[in-house]
Design a protein around this motif. Sequence first.
Motif: not given
Length: 486
Positions: A163-188
């Motif tokens: 919610t914070l990213v969506k509200q305060q970073m409107k010039n950014n693309e947000i990628k939502g996933l259910a698992k943090l592990n998957d997000l960390v893999i996406a980061l790496q």
Amino acid sequence: MKTKSLWLFLCVFVCALFIPFQQTQAATDGYLQKVKDQGTLVVGTSADYPPYEFTVKQNGETKYVGLDMEIAQKFADNLGVKLVVKNMNFDSLLVALETHKVDMVISGMNPTPERQQSVDFSKVYYSGDQYMLINKKDLARFKTIKSFKNKTIGAQTGSLQYTLVKQQMKNNEIKGLAKLNDLVIALQSGKVNAVAMEEPTARAFAENNSGLVAINPKFKVDAGQTGAAIAFPKGATSLVNAANKTITQIKQQNLINKKYIPQAGKYMAGNTKSNSILNYWTYFAKGIEYTLIITVVSVFFGFALGVLFALMRLSRNKLFHWLAVAYIEFVRGTPLMVQVMFVYFGIGAVIQSLPALVAGIIAVSLNSTAYVAEVIRSGIESIPAGQTEAARSLGMSQKLTYRYVIIPQALKNIWPALGNEFITLIKESSIVSIIGVTDLIYQMQLVQSATYKGVVPIFIAMVIYFVMTFSLSKVLGYFEGRMKHA
């Protein structure tokens, strides 16, 4: 004056009666007593959020540990009941709570106003800032929210960070996933430039991965949004009050800083030292076991019901034909994931004792039924009408004609398509992990959480699925060859 005094007296009298009634009603809402009567406190969590909740391996078994698990255990001990943990996706937790699959949810969850409309929350037990996890090579580039302009930010779906990213970073693309592990893999792997998460969790991932670093981008967070609290069903005032007593006790003794967080740190350090994938082979073995159980049982019921619905669709009885068509088209027109969630959370709300494994098998079996029915129907219709006429002219009943003439020939024709459906079933059964069934995908995610390694467990799961499907295809091919020479 007397009239005013009389009205004042009546108001005080009514309030005096009403307040005790409210207190009695709150104390007797039944939730606390139900937990004590059943002897267990069923807790929902998403165990991929160190140091709040994560998994370790002890004596070959999975153990849920972390700050939240310590608090849940303390609460269960105070109630004199056994703690039972159900691990599932974060965005499924409140659904599980509302459908009474769990008694409470503790998963680093923020008591936002939107959530408070659906569930009740305890007092906040821990507060942390909102951080970003980034690759260490990008440390010089990213400092504040503004420096992430036009970048891709990852966040866990259903979380405050999303919610914070969506509200305060409107010039950014947000990628939502259910698992943090998957997000960390996406980061790496460079799929996202940063992942938003709470400070303790960001620091935990950074401390256990030399290529990552945690920064504070200075999110603006309202006082009502910050902090983690325990979620309870709406109206469960007795449980909320009991939980608040435990939280007060924990804060008075400063157990979070003195005991719970240091203990979580020890578990994380232990995971880092022994995070070899080979140490977790039993996880994959258990995942294979449950995947095969789901597949075998679903194949049996899917085939049996598929034959029934195929015959119903071919029936001259309009009611049977209409029911079969309606069922097949509806099932084929809705995603399996939605069907799994409906069986577990929807039907499970009525039959609250319905286990996740049984719900998963029911959903997969009913889904397979629709596809098997169409395969069998096409096979039956591929047999020339003369075969039926010849059999009937010899005095065979319709039942005997189907049993000895039509079905054997149809089965030979549809065997490749039927085999493909069974192979697909092995892979599609992985969707049951969203409701906490310990299949191969579920176990893979546990290994990711325990080892802080994302890609290697995925590769191992891929190889295991290939071995299972390839082996089954060879077995089906053997029987197909036997049929051709029969």
